[in-house]
Design an enzyme around this catalytic site. Sequence first.
Site, PDB file in Angstrom:
ATOM      1  N   CYS A  98       0.839  -1.207   0.000  1.00 13.41           N
ATOM      2  CA  CYS A  98       0.000   0.000   0.000  1.00 13.41           C
ATOM      3  C   CYS A  98       0.880   1.266   0.000  1.00 13.41           C
ATOM      4  O   CYS A  98       1.543   1.541  -0.989  1.00 13.41           O
ATOM      5  CB  CYS A  98      -0.964  -0.044   1.188  1.00 13.41           C
ATOM      6  N   HIS A 107      -3.742  -5.155   0.498  1.00 15.22           N
ATOM      7  CA  HIS A 107      -3.196  -5.648   1.779  1.00 15.22           C
ATOM      8  C   HIS A 107      -3.254  -7.186   1.839  1.00 15.22           C
ATOM      9  O   HIS A 107      -4.323  -7.742   2.066  1.00 15.22           O
ATOM     10  CB  HIS A 107      -3.988  -5.059   2.951  1.00 15.22           C
ATOM     11  N   GLU A 151      -2.045  -8.956   4.170  1.00 16.03           N
ATOM     12  CA  GLU A 151      -2.040  -9.390   5.574  1.00 16.03           C
ATOM     13  C   GLU A 151      -3.434  -9.529   6.171  1.00 16.03           C
ATOM     14  O   GLU A 151      -3.589 -10.167   7.217  1.00 16.03           O
ATOM     15  CB  GLU A 151      -1.179  -8.435   6.420  1.00 16.03           C
TER      16      GLU A 151
END
Length: 523
Positions: A90, A179, A181
């Site tokens: 990001c 993202h 994660e």
Amino acid sequence: MLKMNLEKNLNKILIIDYGSQFTQLIARRIRELGVYSKIISHNKIKLSDIKNNKVGGLILSGGPLNVYQSSKIKFDKRILDLEIPILGICFGHQILSKNLGGKVKKSKYREFGLANLKKKNKSLLTRDFFNNNKCNVWMSHSDEVSKLPKGFSVIGSTKNSKFAMIENFKKKLFGIQFHPEVTHTKNGKKILKNFVFSICKLKRNWSSKFQKSKLIDQVKKQVKNSKVICALSGGVDSSVVAKLLKEAVGKNLVCIFVNTGLLRKNEEKQVINTFKKKFKINLIYVNAQKLFLSKLKNVSDPEKKRKIIGNLFIKIFEKKAKKIKKIKFLAQGTLYPDLIESKSVTGSQTSKIKSHHNVGGLPKKMKLQLVEPLKHLFKDEVRKLGIELKLGKEIVLRHPFPGPGLAIRMPGFITEKKIKILQEADYIYVEELKKHNLYNKIWQAYAALLPVKTVGVMGDNRTYEYICLLRAITSEDGMTADFYNFNKEFMQRVSNKIINNIRGINRVVYDVTSKPPSTIELE
Ligand code: XMP
């Protein structure tokens, strides 16, 4: 016991934090892969931290900043010449691109939430990631890379983000706008796995055992020979902290356990038996049941209840703590989700979303320094640590229990009689969950007592008694939740057992709301 320089000797992924709400989540995902990771704020990092620290890969986190706010951002271009693989996520993707000669501008269309990423080119980073050349990814950005840096190619694009995934494979530099994660990015973990093992070529070196040794070392360094007090509630987090502290500072730990009278059935005995008798922890037990009950008399407002309980708890805690000489530290079971929305734990600038109020409140006047060994961890990691500390599954796998206890599971006035009824109902419910192997499939379950009486019929006689509400939810971290779908037989069994065994309840209902719009607790 591992050596004090354990961290330095481990090959690791270094995460440079630009203040994202998800930075700790990246670290957690790397730990899940069994590899050590360390977070350093972009404000504090020095080149030598990377060079002399066995860093096998760098991850640049997301963040609330704009790449052109250069006075606020530290980016040492020399990291690009270290020949260490870099993954920018990001904001990290944007800052990496900008510093390599690419361009970043405000996106025409912002992307928040799920976006469909389409595969453009094959990459080692995306092995097993795409399904039919596409994958749903989670986006949260309003700037975008608008010109590729030299030597880069596109791996994947979304409708509004042409350069959503890019690489310079020769130099092992990668940038992704989404993202990986967060769990919403399906297969996101595959990207991190490919980066860590196939690109950085790291080997597994991290486990709960290492975690335990590292935390014990840290506590020892912080506390030295001083005394530490710990407010023990019997819940998972404070129990893990107490056991960890016991291993780190031994006799210098003093735990205070306050029986508010709002605990679950048998909880008081369990805590005393486990910590005082089994673990030989110096435990001060305070029976304050009467005090709490008298202060809560005729109080029905949920916020007033919480305030009364919080204030009383602090007063008792302060009074007891003042009697112990040479106390310098206060240990707390604060977890990362407790802090996630209030501030960045690495010191980077994070958008403040809400202020966190910790369990039991902090006795500010006592000027104690905080020991918060779990503040980088998530609940499931704390549970693994608890197992490693030989705390016993009974405590470690326990469902969360709120600080104000049964008071907030009993809308309306609190009476001794109601507490007894609720303790029994909750006990029956939880025992049935355990008996039917449901307890560990559920994130949190409890019984509540509604302040309404309804008419029933038992043995030809009319009854007029309370309604018991059952709640059971599934969740990842308690921030959002869904109700658990029991089968009819189980619900019938629990309902019958509660009504047959407890005088005072003649109706059982099940809460089928998720969070949001409801909360997990009733008050
Ligand atoms: P809510 O009701 O806000 O609860 O959806 C989310 C999680 O937090 C727990 N909870 C608390 N824990 N002190 C605590 O230690 C509190 O005052 C408190 N209020 C709620 C709740 O049990 C659930 O796990």
